[in-house]
Enzyme design. Structure first.
Site, PDB file in Angstrom:
ATOM      1  NE  ARG A 140       4.031  -5.235  11.173  1.00 18.73           N
ATOM      2  CZ  ARG A 140       2.694  -5.239   9.838  1.00 18.73           C
ATOM      3  NH1 ARG A 140       3.731  -4.024   8.650  1.00 18.73           N
ATOM      4  NH2 ARG A 140       1.524  -5.345   8.734  1.00 18.73           N
ATOM      5  CG  ASP A 167      -0.819   4.676   5.530  1.00 21.15           C
ATOM      6  OD1 ASP A 167      -1.502   3.771   5.319  1.00 21.15           O
ATOM      7  OD2 ASP A 167       0.997   4.701   5.746  1.00 21.15           O
ATOM      8  CD  GLU A 168      -1.231   1.854   8.780  1.00 30.23           C
ATOM      9  OE1 GLU A 168      -1.763   1.650   9.000  1.00 30.23           O
ATOM     10  OE2 GLU A 168      -0.055   1.958   9.084  1.00 30.23           O
ATOM     11  CE  LYS A 173      -0.149   0.291   4.808  1.00 27.28           C
ATOM     12  NZ  LYS A 173      -0.742   1.137   6.517  1.00 27.28           N
ATOM     13  CB  THR A 174       3.969   2.697   1.484  1.00 26.86           C
ATOM     14  OG1 THR A 174       3.393   1.722   2.688  1.00 26.86           O
ATOM     15  CG2 THR A 174       4.607   3.836   1.997  1.00 26.86           C
ATOM     16  CD  GLN A 219      -1.908  -3.928   9.475  1.00 29.40           C
ATOM     17  OE1 GLN A 219      -1.194  -3.424   9.057  1.00 29.40           O
ATOM     18  NE2 GLN A 219      -1.918  -4.292   8.235  1.00 29.40           N
TER      19      GLN A 219
END
Length: 679
Positions: free
Chosen positions: A610, A218-219, A32-33, A249
């Site tokens: 992660r 973001d997030e 996504k980044t 998340q």
DNA sequence: GCGAAGGTGTTTTTT
DNA sequence: ACACCTTCGC
């Protein structure tokens, strides 16, 4: 430049989406980044001016990384003018430009937790209530919560079911009044006041809507009501809002984050396009399978099917260790093995844990083994008294109305203004309804003041004023800071107070670390000033912190230690997830509440996802706690991982405490190595 | 204003 | 277990 063909179809659709709102449901590791940065690059390419683009993240680290990646992609020049900021720094920017409309002056201070604590405790003392730090924390927590929900002091309602809320109704308004009198805002105010400005002043709102034609967040699953409101306002005129997130998340409910924001986005913003990113480019099949197996135990979530085409990979390993020290040793051993086996660097490893206090055992062990490491999070550097003392001076120089910090330094280092005199001045200032700083400047008019004290006060005022002038020279900020610390003889004071020379020297060195922070700030800032430096410090930009670890800064090849919360958004070839025990993960404070357990499970999911290649889960049979031994149970989340994905091992060895035993464990390490590579 | 003694809490997560 | 803070006596 970037190549649209290197993206998968969903990613491409997201990148090329132009006008209108867009919800990007991006599973962990789905790139996504990359999508956000490509989208920015694409917009620039399409002729959108850089200054019309706004990207909002939650952490400075994320903001910095995103900016770096965009710069790499399009070149620094084309990216110039674009704003990539955290919610807090964005709001700070808005406030710096317009806060005078709310009755503050532009040199306002930002109160971090220690300043807030002092202020609340003073207020509690004033009304004769218990002013312990615990009581203050509880109140601050409530006030913070209220602000996160956009409940201002005059709108706050006490509830019968909440015994503390009555006290909040008295303290919260006084707290806000005091902040205003001191020309200070706290962290939550940054957001709440920015929203107030945008709501009350259409011209300001228009200005920002107009400026930021393309917005990305973001997030998004972690936004709380103030942040939601802010975004809604900023996008109100054009609706070009692209939000990216993953409900699995969502781990910030404790600070007011509301998953509903992402789940209801389509209803809030009509004509939203929704794109799901489900292909995972980060982890092996086994790691994904484990993550999926754990998270599917949560009820309320959007079904997602993460998949990968990169093979199953190694099994996940679970180590049941003897105690905390053993757990740390096992990690070291494994780092050595993996490093040797997989030609990995130290920088490829991260150790994750639920609570920051768990870092200590690992730090000790890493130091013992001479392994370089970086510790992320835990604001301990700025929490140190000697640092806060210097910052207090800087804050007062910047904003003398800041009485919390003024009182902190008025007689530190000792200059003969005792508690009696201070009380006297405070009382007089209250009677006269004039600020402390105002009184201090004409202290000879205060009745019943001893000459000696009056002279000391006058000297203090002269000192502050002198440095106010000196700090106005932007090219001499570093020198001025050094002169200030030298003139105050803070080092002498520290050596005088602290008997242990080692400790005292460390403290003095810590103060000198601030010089590094200043140097870094000066390097990176085109138009530096004291206000900007203080902002950097208070907004916890870890790059400004200079961090206490010089070596790891220089040779960034270090093992990373951090909490699960701060690991979000990052990835590492090898992850150690420590403290897989009931009470840690899930944390003991969440055991009673099903929703809280789900949040802990998401935290676990974040940790698992992660890992790129290898995941190690660790837990201890017992731990030392307040000196006592505490028996531990393995985390329930372990049993949610299918057994066929797991390789279990349990450490039979008793905890090694003596040097011989440590040697024994070292030879054991080589025995393990031989076993691994023997056949 | 200083030092000793006793008391307290520490360990949820972040900007 | 330990560090930190407050209190009290001088």
């Amino acid at each position: 430049m970037f190549d649209l063909n290197s993206l998968n179809p969903q990613q491409r659709k997201a990148v090329t989406h132009k006008k209108g709102s867009l919800l990007l449901l991006a599973g962990a590791g789905s790139g996504k980044t990359r999508v956000i940065t490509c989208r920015i690059a694409h917009l620039l390419h399409q002729g959108v001016a850089a200054r019309q683009i706004l990207a909002v993240t939650f952490t400075n680290k994320a903001a910095r990384e995103m900016a770096e990646r965009v710069n790499e992609m399009v070149g620094k020049n084309s990216a110039k003018g674009m704003l990539i900021a955290t919610f807090h720094s964005l709001c700070l920017r808005i406030l710096k430009a317009h806060i005078d409309r709310l009755g503050f002056k532009k040199n306002f201070s930002i109160y971090a937790s220690s300043d807030q604590q002092r202020l609340i405790r003073d207020l509690l003392r004033e009304i004769g209530a218990e002013s312990s730090s615990k009581a203050a924390d509880q109140l601050l927590w409530r006030i913070s919560n209220a602000k996160n929900h956009l409940i201002s002091a005059d709108k706050y309602q006490a509830s019968d079911r909440d015994p503390l809320s009555a006290l909040v109704t008295t303290i919260y308004p006084r707290y806000q009044q005091a902040l205003k009198a001191f020309n200070a805002v706290d962290f939550d105010d940054l957001l709440m006041l920015a929203v107030q400005l945008l709501e009350q002043y259409p011209d300001i709102l228009d200005h920002y809507c107009d400026r930021f034609q393309y917005q990305m967040v973001d997030e998004y699953q972690d936004t709380n009501p103030v942040q939601y409101r802010l975004l809604k306002l900023l996008a109100s005129s054009h609706g070009n809002l692209c939000v990216v997130g993953d409900d699995d998340q969502s781990i910030y409910a404790f600070r007011g984050a509301d998953v509903a924001n992402i789940l209801d986005f389509e209803n809030d913003f009509p004509d939203t396009s929704v794109i799901k990113l489900e292909q995972n480019y980060r982890s092996t099949g086994n790691i994904l399978a484990a993550a999926n197996a754990v998270i599917k135990n949560n009820k309320q979530r959007r079904e997602k099917a993460l998949w990968t085409d990169s093979g199953t990979g190694a099994k996940i390993e679970y180590r049941l260790c003897e105690d905390g020290e053993d757990e740390a040793r096992q990690v070291m051993e494994q780092i050595h093995i993996e490093k040797y086996k997989g030609k990995l660097k130290y920088g490829d490893f991260a150790i994750l844990y639920r609570t920051n206090s768990q870092s200590r055992a690992f730090e000790e062990q890493l130091r013992y083994e001479n392994i370089p490491y970086v510790l992320i999070g835990g604001q301990q550097f700025f929490d140190r008294k000697e640092i806060k003392d210097v910052i207090a001076y800087l804050k007062v120089i910047q904003n003398p109305a800041d009485e919390v910090n003024l009182l902190r330094i008025l007689n530190y280092p000792k200059r003969g203004i005792g508690t009696g005199s201070i009380d006297h001045i405070i009382r007089y200032s209250a009677e006269e309804k004039r600020s402390l700083w105002n009184i201090l400047q004409q202290v000879d008019l205060v009745p019943k003041m001893q000459d000696r004290t009056a002279i000391a006060c006058a000297d203090f005022v002269t000192l502050i004023k002198r440095y106010q002038k000196r700090f106005k020279q932007p090219l001499r900020l570093l020198e001025t800071l050094q002169e200030l610390i030298a003139e105050l003889k803070l080092a002498d004071e520290i050596y005088r107070q602290e008997k242990d020379h080692q400790v005292a020297r460390r403290r003095v060195e810590n103060q000198e670390e601030l010089f590094n922070s200043m140097a870094i700030y000066l390097e990176r800032t085109p138009q530096p000033d004291l206000a900007g430096f203080l902002e950097r410090l208070s907004i916890f930009d870890d790059s400004a912190a200079g961090k206490n670890d010089k070596e790891s800064k220089l040779s960034s090849d270090s093992v990373t230690l951090m909490s699960l919360h701060s690991s979000k958004g990052l990835e590492f070839p090898v992850i150690f997830l420590a403290g897989m025990e009931e009470g840690f993960l899930p944390h003991k404070n969440s055991l009673a509440d099903a929703a809280a357990i789900d949040e802990e499970r998401r935290l676990c999911y974040v940790g698992i996802t992660r890992a790129q290649q290898q995941l190690f889960l660790l837990g201890a049979r017992q731990r030392r706690k307040y000196g006592k031994l505490d028996q531990r149970e393995p985390s329930r989340f372990l049993s949610e991982i299918p057994a066929e994905l797991l390789l279990q091992a349990s450490s039979e060895q008793p905890a090694a405490t003596t040097e011989e035993e440590k040697d024994a464990s070292a030879s054991n390490f080589f025995a393990n190595m031989n076993q691994m590579f023997g056949d």
